[in-house]
Design an enzyme around this catalytic site. Structure first.
Site, short mmCIF file in Angstrom:
data_model
loop_
_atom_site.label_atom_id
_atom_site.label_comp_id
_atom_site.label_asym_id
_atom_site.label_seq_id
_atom_site.Cartn_x
_atom_site.Cartn_y
_atom_site.Cartn_z
CD GLN A 17 -2.83 1.28 2.39
OE1 GLN A 17 -3.43 2.32 2.66
NE2 GLN A 17 -2.98 0.19 3.10
CD GLU A 138 -1.94 2.40 8.40
OE1 GLU A 138 -2.10 3.33 9.21
OE2 GLU A 138 -1.58 2.57 7.23
N GLY A 242 -8.01 20.96 19.44
CA GLY A 242 -7.64 22.28 18.95
C GLY A 242 -8.09 23.38 19.89
N GLY A 243 -8.07 24.60 19.39
CA GLY A 243 -8.41 25.73 20.22
C GLY A 243 -9.90 25.86 20.51
#
Length: 409
Positions: A17, A138, A242-243
């Site tokens: 892959q 993977e 995140g923020g």
């Protein structure tokens, strides 16, 4: 219409892959990608088959728009032919185990002697160091690149993500390196090595967690829903990281993918509180500001979920979007496969295969206004042997027959 990489020849010595995902993107950008396989073929032709004696979807979905030739590079004549293929190529991509190509007799020094302009891209599991010899898969890359340690809920085990960030994620990084090397060749006239490691690519995709590891030294991470913090970035469930805080809230009728992911921006709190039937929270000092809400993230999303769980996710989506609140439904793979807008955008594509019939695959995510992509089926094993060996390398028909008889192709 010409395409962005028209005239670029890629010798694709990749399998499974990570490599094929990279070379397929190059093919979609217009490169002539010649997939060189052992006479037995890429192993994924036979893996996870849904139809007997037909190339698997695993193979067909990673090898569209390529040509296939077979070659036993361990044979003397095979090495001679490989030398000529290298001489005629702009890019060579491989993802064998460490040192495998060197042991074939094709070190970087030898490849440069054959073709000083070639860009030689190698995809490996790890960089130089104690992990170099590890076998990479993977989820091994996810485990060692920071993804698994930070995925899941704090009271549960580390989890793998369904996105193939170790394999296809590394393939995308390899494409960036190859394109940069081709661009630099325009000024230097020289090719160069491009080395990409799966662990490194996953780490690059986990950079916000490295950010948070450093922030953790100065106190708890307020935007995380966790109550306790040690000295390592914790798993934080569906927190946005995140923020602006976010979470996946349940919707009716309560199926496994009946969820909508909601982001609560400062400007969105007043309309959101009204939408969920709690308008008084917009002015409540304990809820009115982002700083006041941070210690109450769990309770905040609980209140939102009490509202959303009574409505289908598409209705929740409609009501949230009407108020400009960032959100998105959790789409199952079935829903994605049947999404008409994705089909219209060329991201869900139906392709005709000569043996399996029609199959559905992912189209090119790279949209260039002057380089259109027509997704063409993956090649059958050795389908282009005569086209390449006779038509392009100039071998005779009789030699081609002998190469087959001798097991060279």
């Amino acid at each position: 219409m010409t395409r962005a990489l028209e005239g670029v020849r890629v010798l694709d010595m990749t399998h499974v892959q990570s490599g094929p995902s990279a070379t397929q993107l190059l093919a979609w950008l217009g490169a002539d990608v010649v997939k060189l396989e052992a006479p037995s073929g890429d192993i994924t032709r036979r893996q996870l088959r849904d139809l007997p004696e037909v190339d698997s979807l695993y193979f067909t979905m990673l090898n569209c728009n390529k040509r296939s030739i077979t070659l036993n590079v361990k044979s003397g004549r095979g090495k001679e032919i490989l030398t000529e293929l290298i001489r005629r190529s702009d890019v060579l991509v491989e993802n064998f185990g460490p040192g495998a190509v060197d042991r074939m007799g094709f070190t970087w020094q030898r490849i440069q002697e054959i073709n000083p302009r070639i860009v030689y891209a190698s995809i490996k599991g790890f960089g130089a160091g104690p992990y170099t010899g590890f076998k990479a898969y993977e989820v091994v890359a996810q485990a060692m690149g920071g993804s698994m340690a930070t995925t899941g809920f704090e009271d549960g085990p580390p989890l793998a993500t369904g996105a193939q960030i170790g394999d296809s994620g590394t393939g995308i990084h390899a494409v960036a390196g190859i394109l940069a090397a081709l661009f630099q060749r325009e000024s230097t006239g020289r090719g160069q090595r491009v080395d990409v490691a799966m662990q490194h690519a996953v780490l690059n995709l986990c950079r916000v967690k490295l950010r948070d590891q450093q922030r953790l030294a100065h106190g708890p991470l307020a935007e995380y829903p966790n109550e306790d913090f040690g000295d390592e970035v914790p798993r934080s469930g569906n927190a946005s990281g995140g923020g602006q805080p976010g979470w996946a809230v349940k919707c009716a009728p309560g199926g496994p993918n009946d969820y909508v992911y909601v982001i609560v921006q400062p400007v969105g709190w007043q309309p959101l509180s009204a939408l969920i039937g709690r308008p008084e929270l917009a002015d409540d000092p304990e809820w009115a500001t982002p700083e006041a809400r941070l210690p109450r993230l769990g309770k905040m999303f609980q209140l939102i979920e009490e509202w959303s769980s009574a409505l289908p996710k598409w209705e929740v989506l409609e009501r949230l979007n009407a108020q400009g609140i960032p959100c998105g439904p959790i789409l199952s793979i079935k829903e994605i496969a049947e999404d008409e807008s994705l089909a219209a955008n060329g991201m869900i594509v139906r392709v005709e295969h000569p043996e399996r019939g029609t199959f559905t695959t992912v189209g090119s995510p790279l949209k260039l206004s002057d380089s259109a992509v027509d997704v063409v089926t993956s090649p059958l094993l050795g389908e282009h042997n005569e086209e390449v060996y006779v038509g392009e390398l100039g071998l005779g028909d009789e030699e081609l027959r002998l190469l087959k008889t001798d097991g060279v192709i």
